[in-house]
Design an enzyme around this catalytic site. Structure first.
Site, PDB file in Angstrom:
ATOM      1  N   PHE A 133     -14.442  -6.848  14.248  1.00 11.72           N
ATOM      2  CA  PHE A 133     -13.110  -6.628  13.662  1.00 11.72           C
ATOM      3  C   PHE A 133     -12.402  -7.977  13.518  1.00 11.72           C
ATOM      4  O   PHE A 133     -12.371  -8.769  14.463  1.00 11.72           O
ATOM      5  CB  PHE A 133     -12.312  -5.694  14.576  1.00 11.72           C
ATOM      6  CG  PHE A 133     -11.065  -5.158  13.947  1.00 11.72           C
ATOM      7  CD1 PHE A 133     -11.104  -4.026  13.149  1.00 11.72           C
ATOM      8  CD2 PHE A 133      -9.852  -5.784  14.143  1.00 11.72           C
ATOM      9  CE1 PHE A 133      -9.951  -3.525  12.566  1.00 11.72           C
ATOM     10  CE2 PHE A 133      -8.692  -5.283  13.556  1.00 11.72           C
ATOM     11  CZ  PHE A 133      -8.741  -4.149  12.773  1.00 11.72           C
ATOM     12  N   ASP A 202     -14.685  -5.142  23.407  1.00 11.07           N
ATOM     13  CA  ASP A 202     -13.569  -4.441  22.781  1.00 11.07           C
ATOM     14  C   ASP A 202     -13.975  -2.980  22.625  1.00 11.07           C
ATOM     15  O   ASP A 202     -14.975  -2.665  21.971  1.00 11.07           O
ATOM     16  CB  ASP A 202     -13.257  -5.072  21.416  1.00 11.07           C
ATOM     17  CG  ASP A 202     -11.968  -4.533  20.817  1.00 11.07           C
ATOM     18  OD1 ASP A 202     -11.643  -3.358  21.086  1.00 11.07           O
ATOM     19  OD2 ASP A 202     -11.301  -5.276  20.075  1.00 11.07           O
ATOM     20  N   TYR A 227      -3.888   3.705  19.969  1.00  8.52           N
ATOM     21  CA  TYR A 227      -3.451   4.566  18.856  1.00  8.52           C
ATOM     22  C   TYR A 227      -4.609   5.165  18.058  1.00  8.52           C
ATOM     23  O   TYR A 227      -4.396   5.859  17.078  1.00  8.52           O
ATOM     24  CB  TYR A 227      -2.500   3.819  17.910  1.00  8.52           C
ATOM     25  CG  TYR A 227      -2.999   2.490  17.394  1.00  8.52           C
ATOM     26  CD1 TYR A 227      -3.935   2.428  16.378  1.00  8.52           C
ATOM     27  CD2 TYR A 227      -2.518   1.297  17.918  1.00  8.52           C
ATOM     28  CE1 TYR A 227      -4.391   1.218  15.904  1.00  8.52           C
ATOM     29  CE2 TYR A 227      -2.969   0.069  17.453  1.00  8.52           C
ATOM     30  CZ  TYR A 227      -3.902   0.032  16.448  1.00  8.52           C
ATOM     31  OH  TYR A 227      -4.359  -1.175  15.980  1.00  8.52           O
ATOM     32  N   LYS A 228      -5.838   4.879  18.462  1.00 14.66           N
ATOM     33  CA  LYS A 228      -6.987   5.450  17.742  1.00 14.66           C
ATOM     34  C   LYS A 228      -7.402   6.750  18.444  1.00 14.66           C
ATOM     35  O   LYS A 228      -6.692   7.735  18.366  1.00 14.66           O
ATOM     36  CB  LYS A 228      -8.109   4.420  17.671  1.00 14.66           C
ATOM     37  CG  LYS A 228      -7.704   3.233  16.775  1.00 14.66           C
ATOM     38  CD  LYS A 228      -8.689   2.102  16.764  1.00 14.66           C
ATOM     39  CE  LYS A 228      -8.191   1.010  15.805  1.00 14.66           C
ATOM     40  NZ  LYS A 228      -8.840  -0.275  16.059  1.00 14.66           N
ATOM     41  N   ARG A 387     -15.225   5.521   5.203  1.00 14.38           N
ATOM     42  CA  ARG A 387     -15.342   5.690   6.645  1.00 14.38           C
ATOM     43  C   ARG A 387     -14.749   7.033   7.071  1.00 14.38           C
ATOM     44  O   ARG A 387     -13.629   7.368   6.686  1.00 14.38           O
ATOM     45  CB  ARG A 387     -14.580   4.532   7.285  1.00 14.38           C
ATOM     46  CG  ARG A 387     -14.878   4.293   8.722  1.00 14.38           C
ATOM     47  CD  ARG A 387     -14.241   2.995   9.169  1.00 14.38           C
ATOM     48  NE  ARG A 387     -12.783   3.075   9.189  1.00 14.38           N
ATOM     49  CZ  ARG A 387     -12.016   2.437  10.064  1.00 14.38           C
ATOM     50  NH1 ARG A 387     -12.551   1.659  10.982  1.00 14.38           N
ATOM     51  NH2 ARG A 387     -10.707   2.546  10.016  1.00 14.38           N
TER      52      ARG A 387
END
Ligand SMILES: *Cc1c(COP(=O)(O)O)cnc(C)c1O
Length: 428
Positions: A133, A202, A227-228, A387
């Site tokens: 990322f 991560d 928040y995922k 995705r």
């Protein structure tokens, strides 16, 4: 079901038999929407609005500053951290919820560089994955510039040979945000440790999505996102974990007063708190932490039903079903599957590739109520990606079927070629 293409009816039966089905009732899911973007922004738990409203009206509005003590605001990062610990194989007292993933990565990477340098001062390289990322790579690049290190980026399959004698830290995202490919944390950590290299993981696409056992894997440092898959709400605080053997060796560089051993002594000099508390910086967003706490309660409601291992079984069934439907019903429509077919190598998402139109196809699907997202390729080795995140807490088998069916309709109708679907917005 393995050989014949499953029908909507088959999928509805699977939902009826799903032992985790009741967990979905904990969430607000808009009518007519199949939400497959929980890997980017999780959904709203039903209890969040009332609990946040209580924190606003009662704790803040009425009790005011007393709430730091009476409502336990001050210890909220640790209390939420203990809940997160249960999902990632950490022990109580080893995790805090604080700041953002980017900021926490800065702290742990700095600590990793420091601790590694104490043992091996000649090592000056961080290794990471080229398709990590971007924020992770930017943070590492910035730290490298500041500390005189080099960031070496390699493809996933080349990681083992990249672990040479000059490498100090290996920084990886456990589940790749683009492809959903998952690293074997234990095996890679063992390779790194054999070379005296510390590992930073991560867990943005892992915590709440796949079983993680930080202690069993031998990991050194980890960060992750609120928040995922943890459903903490937009911009929710992230989390940070440090193996106890490393926590007290170093002050992380954002040495604010919330990481001080005695913040209310107000001394002019810094004395780091023991343990993970020193990885806090300043005052934390209590309202956002309250929302994150609700997300974790909804997640931990799965514990009596088998917890992460039951969620993982369902997640694999959902992603496997979607891949099967793409291979059969969407055959001939130009999609490739970037996500590994091998179960042990995939997270909780499925990424489709297409040489053209990926963005427009996602937009056309969203208009039909199937929400996934688009991630741009690099014009070379990495193709554009459609995705789809499958969050086993609230996504069902019939949802998967409908998503594939709507995708088929988008392709058969050709509607994705309509110019309005190609207008790019600020956030994709
Ligand atoms: C989502 C994500 C982030 C997000 O970082 P923020 O600081 O919350 O913006 C970081 N790293 C990875 C791997 C992610 O997937």
């Amino acid at each position: 079901m393995m050989n014949l293409t499953p029908t909507l009816h088959d999928c509805e039966l699977l939902d009826l038999q799903d032992p985790l089905r009741s967990l979905r009732e904990q969430f607000e899911l808009p009518e007519g929407v199949v939400y497959l973007d929980g890997n980017s922004l999780g959904v709203l738990p039903k209890q969040t609005p009332a609990r946040v409203a209580h924190a606003v009206a009662h704790e803040w509005g009425h009790d005011l500053i007393k709430s730091w003590n009476t409502a336990g605001w001050f210890s909220l990062p640790q209390r939420i951290g203990d809940k997160i610990a249960r999902l990632i194989g950490a022990r109580p007292g080893e995790v805090v919820a604080a700041d953002s993933t980017s900021i926490n990565l800065f702290k742990v990477l700095a600590a990793a560089l420091h601790n590694a340098a104490a043992d091996h001062p000649h090592k000056k390289t961080i290794v990471s994955e080229r398709s990590n990322f971007p924020t992770d790579l930017y943070i590492a690049e910035a730290l490298c510039k500041e500390r005189g290190f080099t960031l070496k980026l390699v493809e996933a399959q080349d990681i083992p040979e990249a672990l040479t004698d000059d490498v100090s830290v290996l920084m990886l995202t456990h589940v790749n945000y683009r492809t959903g490919a998952m690293h074997n944390m234990q095996a890679i950590t063992a390779l790194a440790h054999a070379k005296g290299i510390l590992t930073v993981w991560d867990l943005a696409h892992s915590a709440g999505a796949v079983p993680v056992d930080l202690h069993a894997s031998g990991a050194d440092f980890a960060v992750g996102c609120g928040y995922k898959y943890l459903n903490g709400g937009p911009g929710a605080p992230a989390f940070v974990w440090v193996h106890p053997q490393h926590t007290d060796r170093f002050w992380q560089p954002l040495a604010g007063w919330w990481g001080h051993a005695a913040p209310f002594a107000f001394t002019p000099d810094y004395q780091p708190a023991k343990g993970i508390t020193r990885f806090q910086c300043g005052t934390q967003p209590i309202l956002s932490l309250t929302a994150l706490d609700c997300g974790l309660d909804a997640m931990l409601a799965a514990e009596p039903l088998g917890g992460m291992s039951a969620l993982r079984q369902k997640s694999l069934a959902l992603t496997g079903l979607f891949m099967q439907l793409v291979r059969t019903r969407l055959h001939g429509h130009g999609f490739g599957i970037a996500t590994p077919a091998e179960e042990a190598q995939r997270g909780s998402q499925v990424s489709l590739t297409r040489t053209d139109g990926a963005y427009a196809i996602v937009q056309a699907l969203i208009e039909r109520g199937v929400i996934g997202d688009f991630r741009a390729g690099d014009g070379g080795q990495h193709a554009d990606i459609l995705r789809f995140g499958f969050t086993p807490l609230y996504v069902g088998y019939a949802d998967v079927w409908r998503a594939a069916d709507q995708l088929l309709q988008v392709m058969q109708s050709g509607e994705w070629q309509d110019a309005r679907f190609s207008q790019k917005q600020a956030v994709t």
